[in-house]
Write an enzyme that holds these catalytic residues in place. Sequence first.
Site, PDB file in Angstrom:
ATOM      1  N   MET A   1     -24.480  23.420   2.276  1.00  0.00           N
ATOM      2  CA  MET A   1     -23.322  22.530   2.340  1.00  0.00           C
ATOM      3  C   MET A   1     -22.539  22.707   3.640  1.00  0.00           C
ATOM      4  SD  MET A   1     -22.253  23.133  -1.669  1.00  0.00           S
ATOM      5  CE  MET A   1     -22.668  24.878  -1.544  1.00  0.00           C
TER       6      MET A   1
ATOM      7  N   ASP B   1     -27.046  17.371 -13.694  1.00  0.00           N
ATOM      8  CA  ASP B   1     -26.386  16.873 -12.494  1.00  0.00           C
ATOM      9  C   ASP B   1     -27.414  16.227 -11.574  1.00  0.00           C
ATOM     10  OD1 ASP B   1     -27.520  18.897 -10.953  1.00  0.00           O
ATOM     11  OD2 ASP B   1     -25.771  20.179 -11.091  1.00  0.00           O
TER      12      ASP B   1
ATOM     13  N   LYS C   1     -22.042  14.743  -9.618  1.00  0.00           N
ATOM     14  CA  LYS C   1     -20.994  14.172  -8.776  1.00  0.00           C
ATOM     15  C   LYS C   1     -21.536  13.764  -7.420  1.00  0.00           C
ATOM     16  CE  LYS C   1     -19.522  18.916  -8.055  1.00  0.00           C
ATOM     17  NZ  LYS C   1     -18.418  19.873  -7.995  1.00  0.00           N
TER      18      LYS C   1
END
Lengths: 269, 269
Positions: free
Chosen positions: A179, A44, A66
């Site tokens: 996040m 990733d 992503k």
Amino acid sequence: MNAFAKIPKPQPRLTLVGAGPGDPELITLKAIRALATADVVLYDALANPALLEYAPQSAIKTFVGKRGGKKYLPQQKINELIVGEAFRHGHVVRLKGGDPFVFGRGHEELAFAEDFGLETEVIPGISSSVAVPALQKIPLTKRGINESFWVITGTTKNHEISKDMVLAAQSSATIIILMGMRKLREITAIFSQYGKAQTPVAIIQNGSTPEEKLGFGQVENIADVAEAQGLAAPAVIVIGEVVGLASNAPDTLQNMVQQQIKTTQYVSR
Amino acid sequence: MNAFAKIPKPQPRLTLVGAGPGDPELITLKAIRALATADVVLYDALANPALLEYAPQSAIKTFVGKRGGKKYLPQQKINELIVGEAFRHGHVVRLKGGDPFVFGRGHEELAFAEDFGLETEVIPGISSSVAVPALQKIPLTKRGINESFWVITGTTKNHEISKDMVLAAQSSATIIILMGMRKLREITAIFSQYGKAQTPVAIIQNGSTPEEKLGFGQVENIADVAEAQGLAAPAVIVIGEVVGLASNAPDTLQNMVQQQIKTTQYVSR
């Protein structure tokens, strides 16, 4: 593929590997050894691309991340790709940023693979939640100040703030939020509500990489600091007195923590 | 010393290095490179002795740990040793088990060294708090179950249970307790008091090493399980539904977590 040349019937297996927080030297020997025997690497965007060089040249290397504006591959497709590639080629290394079990969906991939009879292994990685503050010389715990640290995601499945944030604001734990940049004002409002408006905060963007950016403040003004300095995701938010222990923290924050250490020593005598 | 032969006046500096949880392959490349340039290595008992081989043969290697029945070196003496050795020989690597800033007293060593003008660096390590559960395939967080994990020491400065334990028992965080085996009955009593008597628990002793031992249970019976199986320090205690996701968890625990995932999915629709 070379894998077929070497092994007539490949043994399908999955190794979930933590790639660390960004600095390519913050990977473990064990991870490097796993990559060296990979037939397929599914990586990733958080993993540093330099790490792919540890895999054999012949290994298939597929980006399934992503981030960075690239196309999103749904989790179910990643799960299926792992199993498909393992049956076709043998050893699949799933290279994930940080630690594969800290807010990654590593366990879903593992469980899916095990349902298809794949042998699985997990190789832990350096989690940015611990390492990124450490690289700023912010200890997550400090005798006389606190006895725990609590790592919380700012972005839950339902896009709401975790209910744990309200308890977090009442605890003496160092709070590390991953996040959480989009919810920064909502998060700091919760901490202010529980009397923590003055608590030191650090925001570290792109920690451990050459693009690292750092902001210091207190709960009541850190959202403004972040805006003024253009701090954005990916970033680690650290809330707690220990922030004042960073050698480059502003004097106000350093004095606060020294004061607290003195008070605690006095009280515990 | 070789350091003097090469460099007439050694540049005194300190690198605090995390050695990882025990498995000598769970060390980072960055740590190995730091060890390779050490003039002195000060190591504690949690670091695997095999790691010392990364340091030059000529480097002075001194055990300063306080485990395994060996003599205890007070923290102040360790601080002074770091500074003294750095001025005498140059680059001191302080090799600490796990991550140097997770319940280690790494920051005290760092601050002391900086007061004497030493250049300092921190190299994060794999913390047993994250890695030891991961190696048992226990994810610390899982979508639909929880959104955070909280790492708490069971042994505080004043030998009391951290006040955070009471909040921890009310949160939905996965709770990871280090150095908590001696307080296990007191800790589980707190969790039971807050309605968590049935919550799954895993105890992992000597995680990541060949001596690893593992016990599963629930809050209400884990202390008996630990006693029956002779589980003791050093151990990581994990409290939370995610324990049931370990592939080798007893069926009761696995069923509990599957049930919870189903319920959550239903509710969030």
